[in-house]
Design a protein around this motif. Structure first.
Motif, short mmCIF file in Angstrom:
data_model
loop_
_atom_site.label_atom_id
_atom_site.label_comp_id
_atom_site.label_asym_id
_atom_site.label_seq_id
_atom_site.Cartn_x
_atom_site.Cartn_y
_atom_site.Cartn_z
N LEU A 9 -4.46 7.11 -20.20
CA LEU A 9 -4.46 5.86 -19.44
C LEU A 9 -4.84 4.67 -20.31
N LYS A 10 -5.65 4.90 -21.31
CA LYS A 10 -6.11 3.81 -22.16
C LYS A 10 -4.92 3.13 -22.84
N GLY A 11 -4.86 1.79 -22.72
CA GLY A 11 -3.80 1.03 -23.35
C GLY A 11 -2.60 0.76 -22.48
N LEU A 12 -2.52 1.41 -21.32
CA LEU A 12 -1.40 1.15 -20.42
C LEU A 12 -1.53 -0.23 -19.77
N THR A 13 -0.39 -0.83 -19.47
CA THR A 13 -0.36 -2.05 -18.67
C THR A 13 0.28 -1.71 -17.33
N VAL A 14 -0.46 -2.01 -16.26
CA VAL A 14 -0.01 -1.67 -14.90
C VAL A 14 0.11 -2.95 -14.09
N SER A 15 1.30 -3.21 -13.57
CA SER A 15 1.51 -4.35 -12.68
C SER A 15 1.52 -3.88 -11.24
N ILE A 16 0.73 -4.54 -10.39
CA ILE A 16 0.67 -4.21 -8.97
C ILE A 16 1.23 -5.41 -8.22
N ILE A 17 2.29 -5.17 -7.45
CA ILE A 17 3.08 -6.26 -6.86
C ILE A 17 3.10 -6.15 -5.34
N GLY A 18 2.73 -7.25 -4.68
CA GLY A 18 2.82 -7.27 -3.22
C GLY A 18 1.62 -7.92 -2.57
N ASP A 19 1.24 -7.41 -1.41
CA ASP A 19 0.17 -8.00 -0.61
C ASP A 19 -1.19 -7.56 -1.13
N ILE A 20 -1.66 -8.21 -2.21
CA ILE A 20 -2.94 -7.87 -2.82
C ILE A 20 -4.08 -8.16 -1.84
N LEU A 21 -3.96 -9.23 -1.09
CA LEU A 21 -5.02 -9.68 -0.19
C LEU A 21 -5.50 -8.58 0.74
N HIS A 22 -4.57 -7.85 1.32
CA HIS A 22 -4.92 -6.84 2.32
C HIS A 22 -4.93 -5.41 1.75
N SER A 23 -4.78 -5.26 0.43
CA SER A 23 -4.54 -3.94 -0.13
C SER A 23 -5.80 -3.27 -0.67
N ARG A 24 -6.18 -2.18 -0.02
CA ARG A 24 -7.27 -1.34 -0.55
C ARG A 24 -6.78 -0.51 -1.73
N VAL A 25 -5.47 -0.21 -1.75
CA VAL A 25 -4.90 0.53 -2.87
C VAL A 25 -5.01 -0.29 -4.16
N ALA A 26 -4.70 -1.59 -4.07
CA ALA A 26 -4.79 -2.45 -5.26
C ALA A 26 -6.21 -2.51 -5.78
N ARG A 27 -7.18 -2.61 -4.88
CA ARG A 27 -8.57 -2.72 -5.32
C ARG A 27 -9.06 -1.44 -5.99
N SER A 28 -8.83 -0.30 -5.38
CA SER A 28 -9.28 0.96 -5.99
C SER A 28 -8.60 1.20 -7.33
N ASN A 29 -7.31 0.89 -7.41
CA ASN A 29 -6.61 1.04 -8.69
C ASN A 29 -7.17 0.08 -9.73
N LEU A 30 -7.46 -1.14 -9.33
CA LEU A 30 -8.01 -2.12 -10.26
C LEU A 30 -9.29 -1.62 -10.89
N TRP A 31 -10.24 -1.17 -10.06
CA TRP A 31 -11.54 -0.74 -10.60
C TRP A 31 -11.38 0.47 -11.51
N ALA A 32 -10.57 1.44 -11.08
CA ALA A 32 -10.45 2.68 -11.86
C ALA A 32 -9.65 2.48 -13.13
N LEU A 33 -8.55 1.74 -13.06
CA LEU A 33 -7.72 1.52 -14.25
C LEU A 33 -8.47 0.74 -15.32
N ARG A 34 -9.19 -0.30 -14.92
CA ARG A 34 -9.97 -1.06 -15.89
C ARG A 34 -11.04 -0.18 -16.55
N GLU A 35 -11.67 0.65 -15.77
CA GLU A 35 -12.70 1.54 -16.32
C GLU A 35 -12.11 2.51 -17.33
N MET A 36 -10.86 2.91 -17.12
CA MET A 36 -10.21 3.87 -18.01
C MET A 36 -9.49 3.21 -19.18
N GLY A 37 -9.63 1.88 -19.32
CA GLY A 37 -9.08 1.20 -20.48
C GLY A 37 -7.67 0.69 -20.33
#
Length: 303
Positions: free
Chosen positions: A156-184
């Motif tokens: 996972l380290k070094g990957l670039t991940v784009s998340i597209i859509g309704d960020i405001l209401h998305s719990r999926v976007a938030r959990s992915n954000l925290w975990a992906l950043r932690e994994m580099g």
């Protein structure tokens, strides 16, 4: 205990914010063990009672958890708010407390109110596992997403991940954000102005659709079409034109990039029909990976 909020005797699993990279890696590694386990059903949690407490509908997530629980040998009690006394005015707390009193060993819980799960975790002694709470977090979805990415790219380290859509209401976007950043990994967001969550911009920049396509992973979020009635989107057709992953936009992505989506997909809205089962789409792989990930989370929460 991973991602745990320790209160009284319980190790609740309510989110990925603040969970360390070694803990995340441990879950992914254990999921890999379960994915490759020769026996479909084991006795790992024989004699354990797990209740799926769904105060918000989600057939797919509940079936995935139930499959995971049964593969581990647990006894499963399914609870649906539509068939329960919650409809008669009983509080969510009273319902969970009632099942705790009956002797369940863990509860997998999904609910709409934001902040309620953290309050329940302070009062309930049996471990609670978050199956989606409001627009806060959906940790097992993010873990299965990370597992899918790691299985494809190797790390996972070094990957670039784009998340597209309704960020405001998305719990999926938030959990992915925290975990992906932690994994580099690096996360980028793309959303209409009225679907952006400004408080997250410190962790992931909002970029144009063109820039968002330049990533290793392009993750489309499901559009809540009912928001059209509230004026958040003018029409499904206009949303697709501006923010949908179309066949034309696929050609703008790097050749190695993969497509992801938490499902269910609104075909021909956030994703063209031809792309749902395209060779570069991992959507059904994600669904498959949900079972071993949830086996790992349930096992670890109860161990």
């Amino acid at each position: 205990m991973m991602g745990a909020v320790k209160t009284r005797t319980a190790n609740h699993f309510i989110g990925l914010k603040g969970v360390s990279a070694p803990e995340i890696k441990g879950i992914l590694d254990r999921a890999d063990f379960w994915e490759n386990h020769p026996d479909k059903v084991t006795n790992r949690l024989k004699g354990t009672f797990v209740s799926n407490l769904f105060f918000e509908n989600s057939t797919r997530t509940r079936f995935s958890f139930e499959m995971a629980e049964k593969r581990l040998g647990a006894e499963v009690l399914n609870f649906s708010a539509a068939e329960s006394s919650v409809q008669k005015g009983e509080s969510i707390y009273d319902t969970v407390r009632t099942l705790e009193s009956m002797g369940i060993d863990a509860g997998v819980i999904r609910l709409k109110p934001v902040g309620l799960l953290a309050e329940l975790a302070e009062k309930i002694s049996v471990p609670l596992i978050n199956a989606g709470d409001g627009n806060n977090e959906h940790p097992t979805q993010a873990l299965l997403d990370l597992y899918t990415m790691r299985s494809h790219f190797g790390e996972l380290k070094g990957l670039t991940v784009s998340i597209i859509g309704d960020i405001l209401h998305s719990r999926v976007a938030r959990s992915n954000l925290w975990a992906l950043r932690e994994m580099g990994a690096t996360v980028k967001f793309c959303a209409p102005a009225n679907m952006q969550a400004p408080e997250l911009s410190a962790y992931a920049p909002y970029v144009s659709m063109e820039e968002a396509l330049q990533a290793d992973v392009v993750m489309m979020l499901r559009v809540q079409l009912e928001r059209h009635e509230k004026g958040m989107i003018s029409s499904a057709e206009e949303y697709r034109a501006k923010y949908g992953l179309t066949m034309n936009r696929l050609e703008q992505m790097p050749a190695h990039a993969i497509i992801m989506h938490p499902a269910p997909v609104n075909r021909n809205v956030e994703l063209d029909d031809e792309l749902v089962e395209h060779a570069r789409s991992k959507i059904f792989t994600q669904i498959h990976n949900g079972v071993p990930i949830r086996m790992a989370v349930i096992e670890r929460t109860l161990s």
